[in-house]
Write an enzyme that holds these catalytic residues in place. Structure first.
Site, PDB file in Angstrom:
ATOM      1  N   PHE A  12       0.822  -1.207   0.000  1.00 17.61           N
ATOM      2  CA  PHE A  12       0.000   0.000   0.000  1.00 17.61           C
ATOM      3  C   PHE A  12       0.863   1.267   0.000  1.00 17.61           C
ATOM      4  CE2 PHE A  12      -1.738   2.734   3.571  1.00 17.61           C
ATOM      5  CZ  PHE A  12      -2.396   3.606   2.737  1.00 17.61           C
ATOM      6  N   ILE A  13       1.727   1.419   0.974  1.00 17.87           N
ATOM      7  CA  ILE A  13       2.515   2.656   1.053  1.00 17.87           C
ATOM      8  C   ILE A  13       3.621   2.651  -0.005  1.00 17.87           C
ATOM      9  CG2 ILE A  13       3.976   4.121   2.533  1.00 17.87           C
ATOM     10  CD1 ILE A  13       2.412   2.947   4.939  1.00 17.87           C
ATOM     11  N   ASP A  32       9.438  -7.155  -3.931  1.00 19.82           N
ATOM     12  CA  ASP A  32       8.246  -7.475  -3.142  1.00 19.82           C
ATOM     13  C   ASP A  32       7.927  -8.947  -3.384  1.00 19.82           C
ATOM     14  OD1 ASP A  32       5.625  -5.411  -2.146  1.00 19.82           O
ATOM     15  OD2 ASP A  32       5.426  -7.593  -2.189  1.00 19.82           O
ATOM     16  N   GLY A  37       1.639  -7.461  -0.477  1.00 20.15           N
ATOM     17  CA  GLY A  37       1.606  -6.538  -1.614  1.00 20.15           C
ATOM     18  C   GLY A  37       0.822  -7.168  -2.755  1.00 20.15           C
ATOM     19  N   THR A  96      10.137 -12.253   9.531  1.00 28.36           N
ATOM     20  CA  THR A  96      10.180 -11.338   8.387  1.00 28.36           C
ATOM     21  C   THR A  96      10.756  -9.990   8.808  1.00 28.36           C
ATOM     22  OG1 THR A  96       8.138 -12.316   7.610  1.00 28.36           O
ATOM     23  CG2 THR A  96       8.765 -10.260   6.578  1.00 28.36           C
ATOM     24  N   TYR A 150       5.053  -7.657  17.364  1.00 24.67           N
ATOM     25  CA  TYR A 150       5.218  -6.722  16.246  1.00 24.67           C
ATOM     26  C   TYR A 150       6.056  -5.525  16.698  1.00 24.67           C
ATOM     27  CZ  TYR A 150       3.769  -3.532  12.492  1.00 24.67           C
ATOM     28  OH  TYR A 150       3.747  -2.652  11.451  1.00 24.67           O
ATOM     29  N   LYS A 154       9.917  -4.555  15.486  1.00 21.89           N
ATOM     30  CA  LYS A 154      10.233  -3.273  14.852  1.00 21.89           C
ATOM     31  C   LYS A 154      11.233  -2.481  15.696  1.00 21.89           C
ATOM     32  CE  LYS A 154       8.396  -2.128  11.299  1.00 21.89           C
ATOM     33  NZ  LYS A 154       8.789  -2.430   9.899  1.00 21.89           N
TER      34      LYS A 154
END
Ligand code: UDP
Length: 327
Positions: A12-13, A32, A37, A96, A150, A154
């Site tokens: 999306f971004i 990707d 995606g 990931t 999450y 990050k």
């Protein structure tokens, strides 16, 4: 003209960023794996001069090395996204996010490319300060609650990026994106606005989780992309973390009402307990507002698109998808 590499560029971004860079006449490659995606996001860009794409995981060392060797700047957006996905697939999320960022930073360092890593407001965890500032302490829940995996993954990405800057002098910028929304975002991974708009368009109940008094502040992807492009270019941004998001707060209940007005829908608003929506013991955030004074001071950035306009754009995007058979 520079060479840009966008990991997660079909997301999306990433796809909006690719489009904005191409419009400025830059060369853009994306990598990707199409896990979240979609080809449809980049279909309009395929065949444009200066645009290349590779369908591969960022951890595919051969593909990443080749693309990084040609890049002046790498935007690292590839990540497991969405609270729903994180709760459903915690192993995938952790692996990931951490090994993907590790691979990208190593490749960037090999070729001395600038890097911008997109992080998330999730790293503030369940802190209760309003607004959240970059140097605030973070408060995460226990490791038994998958949601916090999450944020923790990050945070490791941020630590690693800042360490490459500190130890090796690699120009790395970290951006914590707050609820970013706009056309092409899918509701499949839990994001509230495309879910509400889809429900309203179908006449289905609009599913507000909890009592709907929790707030968020939504920023249009076009505004967010503008900040990413300017930050990566600014020499004083390297080695720093920046919040990027809107300060216009709205309750989720009000958001449901606004979606009904903009779409002209007669859907009922249905309240669903968190335990039913996610998992027993799920912890939501009551409020999440960014302090954006740091990004404003450095590049003069402020979001320009109002929430009503954002909802209208999302609605138009989803109507277009439906007409085009992608809905
Ligand atoms: N939410 C909701 N209904 C939905 C999806 C989400 O009420 O169908 C709520 C969710 O519980 C949260 C807010 O909307 O309070 C924003 O959720 P999202 O997953 O979009 O972002 P995040 O939780 O990461 O801020």
């Amino acid at each position: 003209m520079s060479n840009y590499l966008i990991t997660g560029g079909a997301g999306f971004i990433g796809s909006h960023l690719a489009e904005a860079l191409l419009a400025r006449g830059e060369r853009v490659s994306i990598i990707d794996d199409l896990s979240t995606g979609r080809m449809a996001n980049i279909a309009p860009l395929v065949g444009r001069p200066g645009f290349h794409f590779a369908i591969a995981d960022v951890r595919d060392a051969i593909v990443l090395d080749r693309l990084a060797s040609e890049a002046d700047v790498i935007f690292h957006l590839a990540a497991a996204v969405g609270v729903q996905l994180v709760v459903d697939r915690p192993v995938h999320t952790i692996e990931t996010n951490i090994s993907g960022t590790e691979a990208v930073l190593r490749a960037a360092f090999r070729y001395r490319a600038k890097v911008l890593i997109t992080s998330t407001s999730e790293v503030y965890g369940k802190g209760v300060r309003v607004p959240f500032a970059e140097e605030d302490d973070v408060v995460l829940g226990p490791t038994s609650k998958h949601r916090w995996a999450y944020a923790a993954s990050k945070m490791v990405d941020e630590f690693l990026g800042l360490a490459y800057h500190h130890e090796y002098g690699l120009p790395v910028v970290i951006v914590r994106l707050f609820n970013t929304v706009g056309p092409r975002q899918t509701g499949r991974y839990g994001m509230v606005l495309p879910r509400f708009v889809g429900q309203a368009m179908r006449g289905d109940p609009i599913t507000v989780y909890g009592d709907g008094t929790q707030t968020r502040s939504f920023c249009d992807v076009a505004d967010a992309v503008r900040a990413l492009m300017r930050l990566v270019e600014h020499p004083d941004a390297a080695g720093k973390v920046f919040n990027v998001g809107s300060q216009e707060e709205i309750t989720i209940r009000q958001l449901a009402e606004l979606v009904k007005v903009v779409t002209g829908s007669r859907s009922e608003i249905k309240y669903i307990p968190y335990a039913e929506a996610y998992a027993p013991g799920f912890e939501d955030l009551r409020r999440r507002v960014p302090d954006t004074s740091r990004v404003r001071a450095l590049i003069g950035w402020l979001p320009e698109i109002s929430l009503e306009e954002i909802v209208r754009r999302v609605y138009e995007g989803m109507r277009g998808d439906q007409a085009g058979g992608n809905g």
